[in-house]
Design an enzyme around this catalytic site. Structure first.
Site, PDB file in Angstrom:
ATOM      1  CG  ASP A  76      31.575  41.269  36.576  1.00 49.46           C
ATOM      2  OD1 ASP A  76      30.744  41.227  37.507  1.00 49.46           O
ATOM      3  OD2 ASP A  76      32.597  40.557  36.557  1.00 49.46           O
ATOM      4  CD  GLU A 128      31.398  36.188  40.189  1.00 48.60           C
ATOM      5  OE1 GLU A 128      31.447  35.091  40.787  1.00 48.60           O
ATOM      6  OE2 GLU A 128      31.396  36.270  38.939  1.00 48.60           O
TER       7      GLU A 128
END
Length: 458
Positions: A84, A147
Site C-alpha cells: 500500500d 502499513e
C-alpha cells in the site's frame, strides 16, 4: 558470485517494479475480497502471481496480506514489506502511477516506500534460487497491505499465519535501524456553540490533510467576511495563499510542501500556515475562533511540541509532532496529531502532558492510538550480522546502527529490525511528490538484500 549475477536481472527487475507501481494501491472503501480497497487487493494478487511464476510458493492470507516463500526448514527468515502507498498529492513532474524512467531515476508512488525495496528482496530470493543456493531456513517475503494506515494487515496475518524466527523490514534507512521512536495518533475534537454575530468574519469550513503521517501540502478555508480580504491576503508574506470569491463566500487556499510525518521539519505544513493567518483576522467571537487560536498558539508551525508542553529529548532522538489533518465546520472541529516520541520517554507521561494542555478548553481527546518504541542493543546478533553485510557491500567501515522517528513493520514481529532501503545522504522523497528510486541504488540494495538473506538463512 552475487555481484557478478545481479546486473543480468536489471531489466527484468525494473519491469516488475513498473508493473506494481502502476497500481494505485491507496487505501479505499472495503469490498468483496478487498478489505483495504480494490486496487490494493489487485496489487497483492499481481505480486503473488509474479512470485509464483518465479517458482516460489505464493499464499494469499484472505486478501489482508500474502507471502512468497522459498526453501524448507523449521525456522523462518521473514522479510516484511508493504504494497500500500500514501495518496499521491499534487504537483508531480511525472505521472505518479506510470513508473517512468528519466536519467536513471524510476519515478512513481511507492518506488521508495515500499514497492521498490520489496521487488529488490524478491529478486534477491530469485538470484539465490537461480544460483542453486539451499537455505537452512525458509525465506518468507511477507506482503502487507495496510502499513500506511495502522498495519491491521499484520495483526490479521499474525492471527492466521506463522511468525518468523527472525526478520527484517526494508522500509526505512541504512544502515540498521536498532531503535524506532514511539508513535501516537491523537485525535482532538471540540463541539461548537452558537457564534456571536458581532460583525466579524464567520468561518464556514476549514479543511486540510489526507493522512496523519504526511505533512499536508494543501489546506482550504471558506469564510464570510464583512470586508474585502484581497488586500490582506496579498500583503501576508508568511504563507502561499490564494483567494477566490464565490458570491459572499471567500475561499482561501494555502499551499505547503509535503513530507513524511516522521520528518515534518522537511516540509511546510499548509494547515499550520493557514491557521496562523486566520488567527490574526477579526473572527466572530465564539468556540470556532477559540479553537483556531488555540491551534495557532499551542501548535503553530512548531514540529517539536514545545508550546503544547510535550517537547522531550533523549540520547537518541527528540520528539517530533505533525499536525496531519484538520476539519472545522460551523458545528465542530477535529484535528489529528502524529507524534513521534523518544525511546526512553513514557507514553503515560506524554498523555498526561496533553491532558493538561487541553484542560478547561472544551477540547476532548477522542481517540488515542500508540505504537510503543522498538529498541535492540547495537551488539544484538541480528543487528551485528546486518551491519557486517552493509559494511561489506558498501565499504563504509564507519557506519553505525541508528534510531529513527519512522515506524516500520519491525514493530509487528518478534526479533525484527528495519534495514534500508534509503542510503545515508540520499534524497528522501517518501510521501512526497516526485517520489523516485535511482536505478543504480535499486541494484545496490538488491545486492545488499541478497547477501543479507544468504547470511541469515545459511
Amino acid at each position: 558470485m552475487i555481484e557478478t549475477n545481479i546486473p543480468k536481472y536489471q531489466e527484468e527487475l525494473i519491469k516488475t517494479l513498473q508493473t506494481l507501481v502502476k497500481f494505485k494501491s491507496v487505501k479505499d472503501a472495503p469490498g468483496p475480497n478487498a478489505p483495504y480497497g480494490v486496487e490494493i487487493s489487485k496489487t497483492l494478487d499481481a505480486a503473488l502471481e509474479i512470485g509464483e511464476k518465479m517458482g516460489f510458493k505464493a499464499v494469499n492470507v484472505d486478501h489482508h496480506a500474502g507471502y512468497i516463500e522459498f526453501g524448507e526448514g523449521k525456522e523462518m527468515l521473514g522479510i516484511l514489506c508493504h504494497l500500500d502507498v500514501v495518496p499521491e498529492g499534487t504537483g508531480w513532474s511525472h505521472p505518479p502511477y506510470a513508473g517512468v524512467v528519466v536519467d536513471d531515476r524510476l519515478y512513481g508512488r511507492g518506488t521508495l516506500d515500499d514497492k521498490g525495496p520489496m521487488v529488490a528482496c524478491l529478486y534477491a530470493m530469485k538470484i539465490l534460487k537461480d544460483s542453486g543456493f539451499t537455505p537452512q531456513k525458509r525465506i518468507r517475503l511477507i506482503l502487507g497491505t495496510d502499513e500506511e494506515s495502522g498495519s491491521n494487515c499484520m495483526k490479521y496475518y499474525l492471527e492466521k499465519a506463522e511468525k518468523p524466527t527472525v526478520a527484517f523490514s526494508p522500509d526505512a534507512d541504512f544502515p540498521v535501524i536498532h531503535g524506532e521512536m514511539g508513535i501516537v495518533l491523537a485525535e482532538f475534537t471540540k463541539k461548537f456553540g452558537p457564534q456571536d454575530e458581532d460583525g466579524g468574519i464567520k468561518v464556514l469550513e476549514i479543511k486540510g490533510g489526507t493522512a496523519p503521517n504526511m505533512v499536508p501540502e494543501l489546506a482550504t478555508a471558506s469564510v464570510v467576511s464583512p470586508f474585502d480580504l484581497s488586500e490582506i491576503v496579498a500583503l501576508y508574506d508568511k504563507a502561499d495563499l490564494v483567494l477566490t470569491q464565490e458570491g459572499s463566500v471567500s475561499h482561501i487556499k494555502c499551499h505547503g510542501v509535503s513530507a513524511h510525518g516522521s520528518t515534518p521539519e522537511k516540509g511546510v505544513n499548509a494547515i499550520s500556515q493557514l491557521i496562523q493567518f486566520l488567527s490574526i483576522l477579526d473572527l466572530q467571537i465564539g468556540d470556532t475562533s477559540d479553537f483556531i487560536r488555540y491551534i495557532a498558539e499551542r501548535i503553530g508551525t512548531e514540529t517539536d511540541g514545545e508550546s503544547l508542553g510535550i517537547a522531550h529529548k533523549d540520547y537518541f532522538n527528540a520528539l517530533v509532532s505533525n499536525l496531519g489533518m484538520l476539519h472545522i465546520t460551523e458545528n465542530s472541529g477535529k484535528m489529528v496529531l502524529n507524534i513521534r516520541y523518544p525511546i526512553t520517554y513514557k507514553e503515560r507521561k506524554l498523555k498526561k502532558a496533553i491532558d493538561s494542555a487541553i484542560r478547561g478548553t472544551g477540547i476532548e481527546l477522542t481517540n488515542w492510538h500508540c505504537a510503543p518504541p522498538l529498541f535492540f542493543k547495537p551488539d544484538h546478533p541480528l543487528v551485528k550480522t546486518l551491519m557486517t553485510v552493509y559494511k561489506t557491500c558498501t565499504g563504509d567501515e564507519n557506519a553505525k546502527p541508528i534510531t529513527i522517528g519512522g515506524g516500520t513493520y519491525a514493530r509487528t514481529m518478534p526479533n525484527a529490525v528495519a534495514f534500508g532501503a534509503l542510503f545515508p545522504g540520499q534524497e528522501d522523497t517518501m510521501h512526497q511528490k516526485n517520489e523516485y528510486i535511482r536505478i543504480p541504488d535499486l541494484m545496490k540494495i538488491t545486492e545488499i538484500y541478497t547477501q543479507a538473506i544468504y547470511e541469515l538463512s545459511k
